[in-house]
Design a protein around this motif. Structure first.
Motif, PDB file in Angstrom:
ATOM      1  N   ASN A   3     -15.420  39.165   5.367  1.00  0.00           N
ATOM      2  CA  ASN A   3     -14.251  38.392   4.919  1.00  0.00           C
ATOM      3  C   ASN A   3     -13.383  39.199   3.956  1.00  0.00           C
ATOM      4  O   ASN A   3     -12.177  38.994   3.876  1.00  0.00           O
ATOM      5  CB  ASN A   3     -14.703  37.096   4.250  1.00  0.00           C
ATOM      6  CG  ASN A   3     -15.158  36.071   5.286  1.00  0.00           C
ATOM      7  OD1 ASN A   3     -14.898  36.243   6.480  1.00  0.00           O
ATOM      8  ND2 ASN A   3     -15.852  35.037   4.836  1.00  0.00           N
ATOM      9  N   VAL A   4     -14.019  40.099   3.239  1.00  0.00           N
ATOM     10  CA  VAL A   4     -13.277  40.961   2.324  1.00  0.00           C
ATOM     11  C   VAL A   4     -12.584  42.092   3.094  1.00  0.00           C
ATOM     12  O   VAL A   4     -11.446  42.465   2.802  1.00  0.00           O
ATOM     13  CB  VAL A   4     -14.237  41.543   1.259  1.00  0.00           C
ATOM     14  CG1 VAL A   4     -13.596  42.731   0.537  1.00  0.00           C
ATOM     15  CG2 VAL A   4     -14.647  40.445   0.280  1.00  0.00           C
ATOM     16  N   ASP A  11      -5.679  46.843   3.017  1.00  0.00           N
ATOM     17  CA  ASP A  11      -5.260  45.453   2.781  1.00  0.00           C
ATOM     18  C   ASP A  11      -6.321  44.424   3.151  1.00  0.00           C
ATOM     19  O   ASP A  11      -6.074  43.227   3.066  1.00  0.00           O
ATOM     20  CB  ASP A  11      -3.984  45.150   3.581  1.00  0.00           C
ATOM     21  CG  ASP A  11      -2.831  46.067   3.185  1.00  0.00           C
ATOM     22  OD1 ASP A  11      -2.932  46.714   2.119  1.00  0.00           O
ATOM     23  OD2 ASP A  11      -1.847  46.138   3.931  1.00  0.00           O
ATOM     24  N   GLY A  12      -7.488  44.899   3.593  1.00  0.00           N
ATOM     25  CA  GLY A  12      -8.508  43.939   4.025  1.00  0.00           C
ATOM     26  C   GLY A  12      -8.080  43.154   5.245  1.00  0.00           C
ATOM     27  O   GLY A  12      -8.399  41.986   5.405  1.00  0.00           O
ATOM     28  N   LYS A  26      -9.340  40.554   8.384  1.00  0.00           N
ATOM     29  CA  LYS A  26      -8.699  39.245   8.493  1.00  0.00           C
ATOM     30  C   LYS A  26      -9.462  38.361   9.463  1.00  0.00           C
ATOM     31  O   LYS A  26      -9.293  37.150   9.498  1.00  0.00           O
ATOM     32  CB  LYS A  26      -7.238  39.387   8.928  1.00  0.00           C
ATOM     33  CG  LYS A  26      -6.996  40.025  10.285  1.00  0.00           C
ATOM     34  CD  LYS A  26      -5.490  40.122  10.562  1.00  0.00           C
ATOM     35  CE  LYS A  26      -5.238  41.019  11.782  1.00  0.00           C
ATOM     36  NZ  LYS A  26      -3.820  41.269  12.017  1.00  0.00           N
ATOM     37  N   ASN A  75     -12.228  47.951  -1.576  1.00  0.00           N
ATOM     38  CA  ASN A  75     -12.004  46.513  -1.397  1.00  0.00           C
ATOM     39  C   ASN A  75     -13.232  45.689  -1.761  1.00  0.00           C
ATOM     40  O   ASN A  75     -13.115  44.618  -2.356  1.00  0.00           O
ATOM     41  CB  ASN A  75     -11.625  46.215   0.059  1.00  0.00           C
ATOM     42  CG  ASN A  75     -10.138  46.077   0.234  1.00  0.00           C
ATOM     43  OD1 ASN A  75      -9.445  45.726  -0.720  1.00  0.00           O
ATOM     44  ND2 ASN A  75      -9.651  46.337   1.423  1.00  0.00           N
ATOM     45  N   LEU A  76     -14.407  46.209  -1.372  1.00  0.00           N
ATOM     46  CA  LEU A  76     -15.638  45.473  -1.703  1.00  0.00           C
ATOM     47  C   LEU A  76     -15.818  45.408  -3.233  1.00  0.00           C
ATOM     48  O   LEU A  76     -16.134  44.350  -3.791  1.00  0.00           O
ATOM     49  CB  LEU A  76     -16.843  46.146  -1.034  1.00  0.00           C
ATOM     50  CG  LEU A  76     -16.913  45.977   0.491  1.00  0.00           C
ATOM     51  CD1 LEU A  76     -17.939  46.928   1.100  1.00  0.00           C
ATOM     52  CD2 LEU A  76     -17.251  44.521   0.859  1.00  0.00           C
ATOM     53  N   LYS A  94     -24.318  39.737  -3.152  1.00  0.00           N
ATOM     54  CA  LYS A  94     -23.142  40.582  -3.052  1.00  0.00           C
ATOM     55  C   LYS A  94     -23.415  42.032  -3.474  1.00  0.00           C
ATOM     56  O   LYS A  94     -22.673  42.614  -4.249  1.00  0.00           O
ATOM     57  CB  LYS A  94     -21.947  39.985  -3.831  1.00  0.00           C
ATOM     58  CG  LYS A  94     -21.513  38.642  -3.228  1.00  0.00           C
ATOM     59  CD  LYS A  94     -20.291  38.059  -3.869  1.00  0.00           C
ATOM     60  CE  LYS A  94     -19.043  38.835  -3.599  1.00  0.00           C
ATOM     61  NZ  LYS A  94     -17.795  38.109  -3.989  1.00  0.00           N
ATOM     62  N   ARG A 104     -13.496  45.599  -5.544  1.00  0.00           N
ATOM     63  CA  ARG A 104     -12.463  44.707  -6.077  1.00  0.00           C
ATOM     64  C   ARG A 104     -12.813  43.236  -5.942  1.00  0.00           C
ATOM     65  O   ARG A 104     -12.331  42.391  -6.680  1.00  0.00           O
ATOM     66  CB  ARG A 104     -11.166  44.926  -5.289  1.00  0.00           C
ATOM     67  CG  ARG A 104     -10.193  45.829  -5.978  1.00  0.00           C
ATOM     68  CD  ARG A 104      -8.837  45.757  -5.276  1.00  0.00           C
ATOM     69  NE  ARG A 104      -8.244  47.076  -5.281  1.00  0.00           N
ATOM     70  CZ  ARG A 104      -7.729  47.678  -4.247  1.00  0.00           C
ATOM     71  NH1 ARG A 104      -7.705  47.074  -3.066  1.00  0.00           N
ATOM     72  NH2 ARG A 104      -7.230  48.881  -4.361  1.00  0.00           N
ATOM     73  N   ASN A 105     -13.610  42.946  -4.914  1.00  0.00           N
ATOM     74  CA  ASN A 105     -13.945  41.553  -4.640  1.00  0.00           C
ATOM     75  C   ASN A 105     -15.329  41.171  -5.149  1.00  0.00           C
ATOM     76  O   ASN A 105     -15.951  40.240  -4.650  1.00  0.00           O
ATOM     77  CB  ASN A 105     -13.818  41.272  -3.149  1.00  0.00           C
ATOM     78  CG  ASN A 105     -12.358  41.158  -2.714  1.00  0.00           C
ATOM     79  OD1 ASN A 105     -11.763  40.094  -2.814  1.00  0.00           O
ATOM     80  ND2 ASN A 105     -11.757  42.277  -2.305  1.00  0.00           N
ATOM     81  N   GLY A 106     -15.802  41.950  -6.116  1.00  0.00           N
ATOM     82  CA  GLY A 106     -17.001  41.527  -6.824  1.00  0.00           C
ATOM     83  C   GLY A 106     -18.313  42.005  -6.225  1.00  0.00           C
ATOM     84  O   GLY A 106     -19.389  41.570  -6.654  1.00  0.00           O
TER      85      GLY A 106
END
Lengths: 296, 296, 296, 296
Positions: D156-157, D134-135, D160, D23-24, D6, D26-28
């Motif tokens: 996926n992050v 909003d991804g 949709k 967004n990336l 990641k 935020r999602n680790g």
């Protein structure tokens, strides 16, 4: 190429080129010819022409050289390849490309010639074999004005009329505009012929009525009868007509010209290509209009 | 109306009718004329015509009567109103309507005439004032074949060519087909002129080039110069051209004939109407193609 | 038909009418039904409906009568024939025609009803069997406002939404406008699917991408998969879609509305008819876009 | 970029890029960012991002790098200029260009990357600022399948849904097909709104009816109201929409796909450009349909 000199080089002796060079000879020009297959020069030599071994040799010998080649790649090759026009072009020498090429090809040749001090005009023609033989071409010249004026004696022999259209590229553009109108008209005729037939009228009567009225024109007179007989021997291949419509529409796009009728005609020609008719005469667009069944 | 007789009635002395009746007189026909405004008959009478007080009186007197009226309502009125054609038409008498009317109007008149034993052909013409005066109209006749043949001597005086097209309605249909092709061609020319101008070409050069080639036609030669000058004095009003395209497309619809180029042209004529150009010449469709701004 | 009364007549128990009348019964309306084939009333009677022997009998009994008939001729027949609506319509009685008919038919019925003192609205619906059963129709009502307001309780049962659109004819016009947009969209989808396939894209991917974006709509979702599978079982016959496009274009013609995209779509539907596809689903216009051969 | 790692590079922090990189984070994901104006990286750094001084530095540090740049020239510059991606790309490293570029640009980048042993996919997105935040983007990926699969956790992050569309160029092509359909639909809506208004219907009613039926879609819902209010604040500039239609038609031309509806829509967009509307929202094509006068 002032009248007193009347000496000219000629590159390319296909159907058109041979007829044009022969006309120049007949009218008192001294002509030095070259053709990729040199044997095609023989008949011209019998009629008084000299031979140049290469395009460069022709340009070296003649103050002014005319080219009439089959397509853009041949037009480029004769200029840029080894022993090509560029090797001898220089200040004081003129090059007149009468081939039908796109504006890009013409521009490339123009830049190469003029950057070496040479003079250039493009001069594509309207008219095919018969007008070429009869000296009845229409010549659409563009580029250096002085060279155009020098070329007038030759153009007077080759054509019934020559136009000077301004900067290089305008000759090609004028052909596109004319061919675009022609393509829309061919569709109009096709639609009319089908509408007549399906409405209980004799399409031969339609052709006769058209020929007596305000929109009578040689194309309807020539193509109408063969279309009724589903005969599409290719004088001007449909795929080339469609290409010209595409290019004309692209030219319009540059300047935001909306041309809905030409666009509809273009799509009909594409439809014809999708039916496998691209290599037939452009009048085969008639096939796209025909009614196949009537049940509902 | 066999050659030995050469007697004919003539209803309607507008611009066209007057020229046509005059031609008949000049060529040895005995002509009995009628016009709604009777004073318009005077000049004809000076040239040897007789006067009929009513359409019925003309038909009573003459074995064969020609009508040339301004529109469908006039054409119907002359037949169906009091003192109209129907009151005297009978077996052995022929009625030839040369007005430009729709197929429905023609059918109504045909039914009324033939149900009384009379003979009928519609015979709309192509050509306006000048050809009418010169006996150079093109005549599109349809209906009873025997009456058509009887009328040939008169048609030979009035037109340079007459066609027999079959059943009543076919004359109107042939005009629609021709006008549809003409409308598409007018759009093609309009698009070409605008494309030329915006691409740096002189539109006058385009007209000259067109006139030397395979699509040269009288309409381009006549209308092109006035279009370039934005002059649209109405020879054929745009709204009538659009109506004819609508009717031609409707005729095609009946038989599932897809005519995308005519449809696009029709929408352009509608656009012109929406710009308030409906009463100008149909060449004003040129205005719909013009580019207004260039910024993006 | 104020809420307290909730009594209504219902003429026509085809697929749509039966579902609608059933819904009215289920929601507490007293319904008197009539159908040309009376046996079709049985199921409704089991659910509590009364029977009227003729349309006139239904109108005599009920203050307000709804009709849902198959086509314009059935709609006219129920009103004008012997024992028809006209025999009993009078001041104080309302007639609501929910059939899909053209504006002319609607106007004729309107004039006949109102000239006898009756009240009239047309109220064609959007939606077919399933929405009819679920009371989820969209109702496009036009005519006398007071009757519309009286009918709202019934419309609330039959549809998810009803619109009052003004004068009689506007219901039919609204359907034409919607169907015209739908026809252009179906062509847009067809062209996109063919372009995707010929460009090396998977048309199923295109459908998925479309369904995730700003132009996602139920029609693409429903018709796309069957089109890819060349399956055109007729939900809405292509010839009816083409007729609606023709009528919408004619409506535009009256007011000089130029609609080039609808016109192009209309010609494509005509082309489909000429290929014998008129009785298939309107999505069969896809066949006109397909590429047949690729050679040039 | 397997799930356990990641770690990803990110080039370009415009409106879209910043939202996506955020967004990336935020999602680790561990993200190393670069932007031409480095100060734009500050906010990302506060959220945990590292900075790369140059595109080359980012690629050197990360196994996989995503780019989201404003246009083709920026996309090319980041790869080919000094300190660009090419200087560090090598076997084992992946480059994912999510910018919206033409197929040619994409091909050039692909060739350069893969000739150095690197891995490449193009992955343009459908959706703008809000979906990016909003991804909820739709990702149209094409190129090396293995890299696509590696990128799935990031996709996926960001989106949709992501699609793998095959060879490089197919992402760009899919966008063209979708935008072509959208452009035809926008014209369909414009024509419908004008037809409704001129026919005495309320265009707001039309929007309501459309939104309840089979062709309801977010674009009609969003653009319809602003169009009725003649408001064309540019979300997607008309000149870009027209360019996409031109390119889609050109793509069709290569394979002889006749698309008359898209062609008519394209000419309408050109007309809008000729009216000076090119920089407004593409819904301004509505202006080309409006009726200006009604007199004939």
């Amino acid at each position: 190429m002032a009248v007193e000199e009347k000496e000219v080089g000629f590159l390319g002796l296909g159907i058109m080129g041979k007829a044009m060079a022969t006309n120049l000879l007949r009218n008192g020009f001294k002509v030095t010819v070259w053709n990729r297959t040199l044997s095609k020069c023989d008949e011209l030599v019998e009629n008084g022409a000299s031979i140049g071994e290469t395009p460069a040799a022709v340009v070296k010998k003649c103050k002014c050289t005319i080219a009439m080649l089959s397509d853009p790649s041949a037009a480029l090759s004769v200029v840029f390849d080894k022993d090509g026009v560029l090797e001898q072009i220089c200040s004081g020498k003129g090059y007149i490309d009468m081939s039908t090429v796109d504006a890009d090809t013409s521009s490339k040749i123009n830049e190469a010639i003029t950057s070496r001090g040479g003079h250039f005009i493009e001069a594509p023609v309207s008219g095919s074999k018969k007008p070429a033989e009869d000296g009845q071409l229409v010549i659409l010249a563009a580029g250096e004005k002085a060279l155009y004026e020098e070329a007038i004696p030759a153009f007077n022999v080759l054509g019934k009329r020559s136009f000077y259209l301004g900067q290089v590229g305008n000759g090609a553009k004028m052909k596109l505009v004319v061919n675009m109108i022609m393509g829309s008209m061919m569709n109009a005729l096709s639609e009319g012929l089908v509408l007549a037939s399906t409405s209980g009228l004799d399409p031969w009567n339609l052709l006769d009525v058209l020929d007596l009225g305000a929109i009578a024109n040689p194309m309807f007179k020539m193509k109408g009868p063969t279309m009724i007989q589903n005969s599409y021997s290719p004088a001007f291949p449909l795929k080339h007509q469609q290409k010209d419509m595409r290019l004309a529409l692209a030219l319009g796009d540059e300047n935001a010209v909306s041309m809905p009728v030409a666009a509809a005609a273009n799509e009909a020609f594409k439809k014809a290509r999708s039916m496998g008719l691209g290599d037939l005469d452009f009048s085969a667009v008639f096939e796209t209009v025909k009614v196949l069944q009537h049940q509902s």
